[in-house]
Scaffold this motif. Structure first.
Motif, short mmCIF file in Angstrom:
data_model
loop_
_atom_site.label_atom_id
_atom_site.label_comp_id
_atom_site.label_asym_id
_atom_site.label_seq_id
_atom_site.Cartn_x
_atom_site.Cartn_y
_atom_site.Cartn_z
N CYS A 1 32.21 -24.03 6.33
CA CYS A 1 33.51 -24.53 5.89
C CYS A 1 33.55 -26.04 5.72
CB CYS A 1 34.60 -24.07 6.86
SG CYS A 1 34.47 -24.81 8.50
N GLY A 2 32.48 -26.75 6.11
CA GLY A 2 32.44 -28.18 5.88
C GLY A 2 33.13 -29.03 6.93
N GLN A 3 33.75 -28.41 7.92
CA GLN A 3 34.40 -29.15 8.99
C GLN A 3 33.34 -29.72 9.94
OE1 GLN A 3 37.83 -29.47 9.77
NE2 GLN A 3 38.44 -28.52 7.84
N SER A 4 33.66 -30.86 10.56
CA SER A 4 32.69 -31.40 11.51
C SER A 4 33.21 -31.31 12.94
CB SER A 4 32.32 -32.83 11.14
OG SER A 4 33.48 -33.60 10.95
N ALA A 5 34.17 -30.43 13.15
CA ALA A 5 34.72 -30.22 14.50
C ALA A 5 33.90 -29.16 15.22
CB ALA A 5 36.18 -29.81 14.41
N ALA A 6 32.68 -29.54 15.58
CA ALA A 6 31.80 -28.59 16.24
C ALA A 6 31.67 -28.92 17.72
CB ALA A 6 30.44 -28.59 15.58
N LYS A 7 31.43 -27.89 18.49
CA LYS A 7 31.26 -28.06 19.92
C LYS A 7 29.91 -27.47 20.31
CE LYS A 7 34.79 -28.08 23.49
NZ LYS A 7 35.83 -27.28 24.13
N LYS A 8 29.25 -28.15 21.24
CA LYS A 8 27.95 -27.69 21.68
C LYS A 8 28.08 -26.34 22.40
CE LYS A 8 23.88 -30.11 23.21
NZ LYS A 8 23.03 -29.07 23.73
N VAL A 9 27.13 -25.46 22.10
CA VAL A 9 27.08 -24.19 22.80
C VAL A 9 26.17 -24.37 24.00
CG1 VAL A 9 26.52 -21.74 22.61
CG2 VAL A 9 27.38 -22.96 20.63
N SER A 10 26.68 -24.09 25.20
CA SER A 10 25.88 -24.36 26.39
C SER A 10 25.04 -23.17 26.83
CB SER A 10 26.78 -24.82 27.54
OG SER A 10 27.82 -23.90 27.72
#
Ligand SMILES: [Zn+2]
Length: 87
Positions: free
Chosen positions: A13-22
Protein backbone atom coordinates in the motif's frame (compact mmCIF):
# COMPACT_ATOMS: atom_id res chain seq x y z
CA UNK A 1 9.76 11.97 22.98
CA UNK A 2 9.46 8.89 20.85
CA UNK A 3 11.97 8.11 18.18
CA UNK A 4 10.33 6.11 15.43
CA UNK A 5 12.60 3.99 13.29
CA UNK A 6 11.76 4.55 9.66
CA UNK A 7 11.38 1.48 7.51
CA UNK A 8 11.01 1.12 3.78
CA UNK A 9 7.44 1.75 2.57
CA UNK A 10 5.01 -1.16 2.36
CA UNK A 11 5.16 -3.00 -1.00
CA UNK A 12 1.40 -3.44 -0.86
CA UNK A 13 0.00 0.00 0.00
CA UNK A 14 3.01 2.33 0.05
CA UNK A 15 2.58 3.41 3.67
CA UNK A 16 5.69 3.64 5.82
CA UNK A 17 3.91 3.07 9.12
CA UNK A 18 5.53 -0.27 9.79
CA UNK A 19 6.27 -1.90 13.09
CA UNK A 20 8.95 -4.45 13.79
CA UNK A 21 7.74 -8.00 14.26
CA UNK A 22 9.41 -9.41 17.36
CA UNK A 23 8.32 -13.01 17.06
CA UNK A 24 7.20 -15.26 14.21
CA UNK A 25 6.25 -18.91 13.92
CA UNK A 26 8.94 -19.56 11.31
CA UNK A 27 11.91 -17.82 12.88
CA UNK A 28 11.17 -17.43 16.57
CA UNK A 29 12.77 -14.24 17.86
CA UNK A 30 15.96 -14.49 15.79
CA UNK A 31 14.55 -14.82 12.28
CA UNK A 32 12.54 -11.58 12.10
CA UNK A 33 15.41 -9.46 13.44
CA UNK A 34 17.78 -11.11 10.96
CA UNK A 35 15.62 -10.00 8.02
CA UNK A 36 14.30 -6.72 9.49
CA UNK A 37 10.85 -8.28 9.34
CA UNK A 38 8.22 -5.56 9.79
CA UNK A 39 4.44 -5.43 9.61
CA UNK A 40 2.56 -2.64 7.88
CA UNK A 41 0.22 -0.95 10.34
CA UNK A 42 -2.10 0.04 7.52
CA UNK A 43 -2.76 -3.22 5.65
CA UNK A 44 -0.99 -5.85 7.75
CA UNK A 45 1.47 -6.94 5.07
CA UNK A 46 4.71 -8.33 6.46
CA UNK A 47 7.87 -7.51 4.57
CA UNK A 48 11.55 -6.63 4.81
CA UNK A 49 11.81 -3.16 6.37
CA UNK A 50 15.28 -2.62 4.97
CA UNK A 51 14.65 -3.40 1.32
CA UNK A 52 10.88 -2.85 1.11
CA UNK A 53 10.58 -6.24 -0.57
CA UNK A 54 8.75 -9.36 0.43
CA UNK A 55 10.57 -11.54 2.93
CA UNK A 56 8.95 -14.69 1.58
CA UNK A 57 12.14 -16.03 0.00
CA UNK A 58 14.20 -15.31 3.11
CA UNK A 59 11.57 -17.00 5.26
CA UNK A 60 11.59 -20.07 3.02
CA UNK A 61 15.39 -20.31 3.09
CA UNK A 62 15.50 -19.71 6.85
CA UNK A 63 12.77 -22.30 7.38
CA UNK A 64 14.50 -24.89 5.19
CA UNK A 65 17.91 -24.27 6.79
CA UNK A 66 16.53 -24.60 10.32
CA UNK A 67 14.67 -27.76 9.24
CA UNK A 68 17.88 -29.25 7.83
CA UNK A 69 19.85 -28.27 10.96
CA UNK A 70 17.30 -29.79 13.33
CA UNK A 71 17.06 -32.86 11.09
CA UNK A 72 20.86 -33.26 11.17
CA UNK A 73 20.89 -32.79 14.94
CA UNK A 74 18.21 -35.44 15.39
CA UNK A 75 19.93 -37.74 12.92
CA UNK A 76 23.22 -37.22 14.72
CA UNK A 77 21.64 -38.14 18.07
CA UNK A 78 20.07 -41.26 16.59
CA UNK A 79 23.38 -42.27 15.01
CA UNK A 80 25.17 -41.66 18.32
CA UNK A 81 22.61 -43.83 20.10
CA UNK A 82 23.11 -46.67 17.63
CA UNK A 83 26.89 -46.43 17.96
CA UNK A 84 26.68 -46.40 21.77
CA UNK A 85 24.21 -49.29 21.82
CA UNK A 86 26.42 -51.37 19.57
CA UNK A 87 29.31 -51.20 22.00
ZN1 LIG B 1 0.65 -1.79 3.74
Amino acid sequence: MKNLIQYAPCPQCGQSAAKKVSYTWWGGAVGPSMFTHVKCQSCGTQYNGKTGQSNQQNILIYFLVSMVISFCLCGGLVALNIILNNN
